[in-house]
Design a protein around this motif. Structure first.
Motif, PDB file in Angstrom:
ATOM      1  N   SER A 157      14.575  -5.232  13.753  1.00  0.00           N
ATOM      2  CA  SER A 157      14.170  -6.630  13.966  1.00  0.00           C
ATOM      3  C   SER A 157      14.507  -7.507  12.756  1.00  0.00           C
ATOM      4  N   TRP A 158      15.797  -7.624  12.501  1.00  0.00           N
ATOM      5  CA  TRP A 158      16.298  -8.385  11.340  1.00  0.00           C
ATOM      6  C   TRP A 158      15.868  -7.731  10.031  1.00  0.00           C
ATOM      7  N   TRP A 159      15.900  -6.374  10.018  1.00  0.00           N
ATOM      8  CA  TRP A 159      15.845  -5.603   8.781  1.00  0.00           C
ATOM      9  C   TRP A 159      14.454  -5.545   8.169  1.00  0.00           C
ATOM     10  N   VAL A 160      13.409  -5.848   8.952  1.00  0.00           N
ATOM     11  CA  VAL A 160      12.073  -5.906   8.369  1.00  0.00           C
ATOM     12  C   VAL A 160      11.255  -4.638   8.588  1.00  0.00           C
ATOM     13  N   ASN A 161      11.467  -3.928   9.693  1.00  0.00           N
ATOM     14  CA  ASN A 161      10.579  -2.842  10.064  1.00  0.00           C
ATOM     15  C   ASN A 161      10.983  -1.543   9.366  1.00  0.00           C
ATOM     16  N   LEU A 162      10.045  -0.875   8.750  1.00  0.00           N
ATOM     17  CA  LEU A 162      10.338   0.355   8.030  1.00  0.00           C
ATOM     18  C   LEU A 162       9.841   1.597   8.757  1.00  0.00           C
ATOM     19  N   PHE A 163       8.565   1.611   9.119  1.00  0.00           N
ATOM     20  CA  PHE A 163       7.927   2.822   9.643  1.00  0.00           C
ATOM     21  C   PHE A 163       7.617   2.732  11.129  1.00  0.00           C
ATOM     22  N   GLY A 164       8.342   1.864  11.837  1.00  0.00           N
ATOM     23  CA  GLY A 164       8.142   1.734  13.267  1.00  0.00           C
ATOM     24  C   GLY A 164       7.133   0.654  13.605  1.00  0.00           C
ATOM     25  N   HIS A 165       7.280   0.095  14.789  1.00  0.00           N
ATOM     26  CA  HIS A 165       6.376  -0.954  15.254  1.00  0.00           C
ATOM     27  C   HIS A 165       4.990  -0.390  15.550  1.00  0.00           C
ATOM     28  N   ASN A 166       3.996  -1.238  15.327  1.00  0.00           N
ATOM     29  CA  ASN A 166       2.618  -0.909  15.692  1.00  0.00           C
ATOM     30  C   ASN A 166       2.150   0.374  15.016  1.00  0.00           C
ATOM     31  N   HIS A 167       2.484   0.524  13.738  1.00  0.00           N
ATOM     32  CA  HIS A 167       2.103   1.751  13.038  1.00  0.00           C
ATOM     33  C   HIS A 167       0.584   1.801  12.894  1.00  0.00           C
ATOM     34  N   ALA A 186      -0.685  -1.096   2.590  1.00  0.00           N
ATOM     35  CA  ALA A 186      -0.621   0.017   3.538  1.00  0.00           C
ATOM     36  C   ALA A 186       0.800   0.567   3.636  1.00  0.00           C
ATOM     37  N   THR A 187       1.782  -0.322   3.543  1.00  0.00           N
ATOM     38  CA  THR A 187       3.186   0.111   3.578  1.00  0.00           C
ATOM     39  C   THR A 187       3.517   0.960   2.359  1.00  0.00           C
ATOM     40  N   LEU A 188       3.085   0.532   1.181  1.00  0.00           N
ATOM     41  CA  LEU A 188       3.315   1.327  -0.030  1.00  0.00           C
ATOM     42  C   LEU A 188       2.609   2.676   0.071  1.00  0.00           C
ATOM     43  N   ASP A 189       1.429   2.690   0.671  1.00  0.00           N
ATOM     44  CA  ASP A 189       0.729   3.962   0.884  1.00  0.00           C
ATOM     45  C   ASP A 189       1.569   4.909   1.732  1.00  0.00           C
ATOM     46  N   LEU A 190       2.218   4.376   2.758  1.00  0.00           N
ATOM     47  CA  LEU A 190       3.024   5.224   3.649  1.00  0.00           C
ATOM     48  C   LEU A 190       4.197   5.857   2.913  1.00  0.00           C
ATOM     49  N   PHE A 191       4.798   5.143   1.961  1.00  0.00           N
ATOM     50  CA  PHE A 191       5.874   5.756   1.183  1.00  0.00           C
ATOM     51  C   PHE A 191       5.382   7.004   0.472  1.00  0.00           C
ATOM     52  N   GLU A 192       4.165   6.929  -0.065  1.00  0.00           N
ATOM     53  CA  GLU A 192       3.618   8.072  -0.788  1.00  0.00           C
ATOM     54  C   GLU A 192       3.170   9.173   0.169  1.00  0.00           C
ATOM     55  N   GLN A 193       2.486   8.787   1.223  1.00  0.00           N
ATOM     56  CA  GLN A 193       1.901   9.772   2.130  1.00  0.00           C
ATOM     57  C   GLN A 193       2.937  10.533   2.944  1.00  0.00           C
ATOM     58  N   THR A 194       4.048   9.889   3.252  1.00  0.00           N
ATOM     59  CA  THR A 194       5.077  10.522   4.092  1.00  0.00           C
ATOM     60  C   THR A 194       6.260  11.041   3.293  1.00  0.00           C
ATOM     61  N   ASP A 195       6.241  10.818   1.967  1.00  0.00           N
ATOM     62  CA  ASP A 195       7.400  11.182   1.135  1.00  0.00           C
ATOM     63  C   ASP A 195       8.672  10.600   1.762  1.00  0.00           C
ATOM     64  N   LEU A 238      11.678  -9.973  -3.315  1.00  0.00           N
ATOM     65  CA  LEU A 238      11.361  -9.003  -2.278  1.00  0.00           C
ATOM     66  C   LEU A 238      10.746  -9.701  -1.079  1.00  0.00           C
ATOM     67  N   SER A 239      11.026  -9.178   0.115  1.00  0.00           N
ATOM     68  CA  SER A 239      10.391  -9.665   1.344  1.00  0.00           C
ATOM     69  C   SER A 239      10.670  -8.644   2.431  1.00  0.00           C
ATOM     70  N   LYS A 240      10.930  -9.067   3.651  1.00  0.00           N
ATOM     71  CA  LYS A 240      11.264  -8.216   4.800  1.00  0.00           C
ATOM     72  C   LYS A 240      10.399  -6.967   4.863  1.00  0.00           C
ATOM     73  N   GLY A 241      10.872  -5.830   4.326  1.00  0.00           N
ATOM     74  CA  GLY A 241      10.126  -4.585   4.431  1.00  0.00           C
ATOM     75  C   GLY A 241       8.844  -4.542   3.628  1.00  0.00           C
ATOM     76  N   LEU A 242       8.565  -5.557   2.853  1.00  0.00           N
ATOM     77  CA  LEU A 242       7.386  -5.587   1.996  1.00  0.00           C
ATOM     78  C   LEU A 242       6.103  -5.299   2.771  1.00  0.00           C
ATOM     79  N   THR A 243       5.969  -5.839   3.966  1.00  0.00           N
ATOM     80  CA  THR A 243       4.778  -5.588   4.787  1.00  0.00           C
ATOM     81  C   THR A 243       5.058  -4.614   5.926  1.00  0.00           C
ATOM     82  N   GLY A 244       6.152  -3.884   5.834  1.00  0.00           N
ATOM     83  CA  GLY A 244       6.496  -2.952   6.901  1.00  0.00           C
ATOM     84  C   GLY A 244       6.941  -3.634   8.175  1.00  0.00           C
TER      85      GLY A 244
END
Length: 459
Positions: free
Chosen positions: A62-72, A338-347, A287-293
């Motif tokens: 969705s224009w390069w913003v979504n990192l860990f999937g929609h409705n995570h 929460a997005t930064l947490d996912l980077f750590e939790q999911t490696d 920074l923007s886009k993926g910042l909030t997942g």
């Protein structure tokens, strides 16, 4: 009338869609059939669902913003919890836990200090440019108020951001409003002459930047660069050497280095931030886009302590006089945490290495297609240049991709994929097969065999 048709009709009657020639969606437009406007009812994971049971794999996040999937679920839970306590408060004269915690974590990750927040990528560009010029003014060097960008660079579509954007489609109509920056050659590895490596191209482009700065540094506030990938230029990729050379040149000539990681930050290139691959630190990081997942609009500019110190004074006029009503919104900041947490939790960065390799193998038939040139990837970004006689190749391809259940929007004649990190093996195989099928269907519409280079008609 079907549910999709109803929403489509209402949207065309009431909504002005971004980066869009609206007539192309209309029955009386030049395209036949018109470009489909897809009403989305819900989304989960890599999938967008319409109102009638069809789904589309969101292969460009969705224009390069979504990192860990929609409705995570983790990001959703964080937002619900935050909504129970604080939705918004102005950041002038007030503060709150989410903005403080996010700023602290970003500083720890980047080595850059005080965070200044906006709402979108173009806002971040505006902030960085204004902050750089104002820094030099506060330092007694008000003449350093010009900027230099890289050929093909894209940094947003507000007036200040357009000044450093070098894509004619976006800025020609607004040229009378824009104070254009200078432009130096791109380190795009596709420009390699026979026998040259990507590092050679980077060296050559850096030499041109050095020559320009040697003559104009006295009036230059900053150089702005998209590190490793110039996305809107057709996913133009370059060697990290260019960033190292640019950093040294900016130091030598006392010019700020602004890195625009709005699109390439948060793991897209394989590292959390693209500039890490060059072993450098910028003066400003956007920074923007993926910042909030991919959930809420938020941008941030991080700067060095030296920049911050130039504004620290008793005089209000020496402060950074810039604001957004929703600066540092608690909900958006909580989504970012929460997005930064996912980077750590999911490696995630390590997981992405395997996902990128798997996708590259799945894309092999597309990469081997006889019309494909310069197949390339960097982290979770994949791109292929296509030889075609269709000047509107991208538009036609996008239609065929939708017919395959894929959201893919080529830039000119460059087909690219930037899927969410959670794409699994079966979804990757569907993407690869569908992308190839859409290419074959698009090329079948050619009436002339002579290849041409298309021009971007949006991103």
């Amino acid at each position: 009338m079907s549910a999709n048709a109803t929403w489509r009709q209402r949207s065309l009657a009431a909504v002005w869609h971004p980066c869009t020639q609206m007539k192309l969606h209309a029955p009386d437009g030049a395209t036949a059939p018109p470009l489909p406007l897809i009403p989305v009812a819900r989304a989960d994971g890599v999938w967008l669902h319409d109102h009638e049971g069809r789904r589309y794999l969101d292969a460009i996040s969705s224009w390069w913003v979504n990192l860990f999937g929609h409705n995570h679920p983790a990001i959703r839970a964080a937002l619900i919890e935050q909504l129970h306590t604080l939705d918004h408060v102005m950041l002038a004269g007030f503060t709150h836990a989410p903005v403080v915690e996010l700023s602290e974590r970003l500083a720890a990750l980047t080595g850059l200090g005080h965070a200044f927040y906006g709402s979108d990528g173009a806002s971040a560009t505006e902030i960085a440019l204004k902050m750089s010029a104002h820094h030099w003014r506060n330092a007694g060097r008000a003449g350093k108020n010009r900027f230099v960008g890289v050929a093909g660079g894209y940094h947003g579509e507000t007036v200040g951001a357009l000044a450093v954007t070098d894509i004619a489609l976006f800025r020609e109509a607004y040229a009378p409003l824009v104070r254009l920056a200078a432009t130096v050659p791109s380190p795009d590895a596709r420009q390699a002459a026979p026998g040259e490596t990507p590092a050679d191209v980077a060296e050559r482009a850096a030499a041109a930047l050095g020559e320009w700065l040697a003559e104009h540094a006295h009036q230059t506030a900053a150089v702005i660069i998209e590190p490793l990938i110039q996305c809107a230029a057709g996913m133009a990729m370059h060697d990290p050497l260019y960033l190292r050379r640019a950093r040294a040149l900016c130091d030598q000539h006392q010019v700020h280095l602004v890195l625009d990681e709005i699109a390439v930050g948060f793991g897209r290139t394989g590292t959390l931030f693209a500039h890490e691959q060059a072993g450098i630190r910028p003066d400003f990081l956007c920074l923007s886009k993926g910042l909030t997942g991919g959930t809420l609009p938020l941008s941030v500019v991080l700067s060095t302590d030296a920049v911050y110190a130039a504004f620290y004074d008793d005089e209000v006029a020496r402060g950074f006089l810039h604001s957004h009503s929703y600066t540092g919104n608690p909900l958006a900041c909580r989504a970012a945490l929460a997005t930064l947490d996912l980077f750590e939790q999911t490696d995630a960065l390590r997981q992405n290495l395997g996902t990128s390799q798997r996708l590259a193998a799945q894309f092999a038939p597309l990469t081997a297609h006889p019309r494909v040139r310069f197949a390339r990837r960097k982290g979770m970004v994949f791109a292929w240049d296509v030889l075609s006689s269709l000047p509107d190749f991208g538009r036609r391809y996008a239609r065929h991709a939708l017919a395959q259940g894929l959201l893919l929007r080529p830039i000119g004649h460059t087909l690219y994929a930037m899927p969410p990190y959670v794409i699994d093996e079966a979804e990757g195989e569907l993407l690869a097969r569908g992308a190839l099928a859409a290419l074959q269907a698009t090329l079948a519409e050619e009436t002339s065999p002579a290849p041409v280079r298309g021009v971007p008609d949006g991103v």
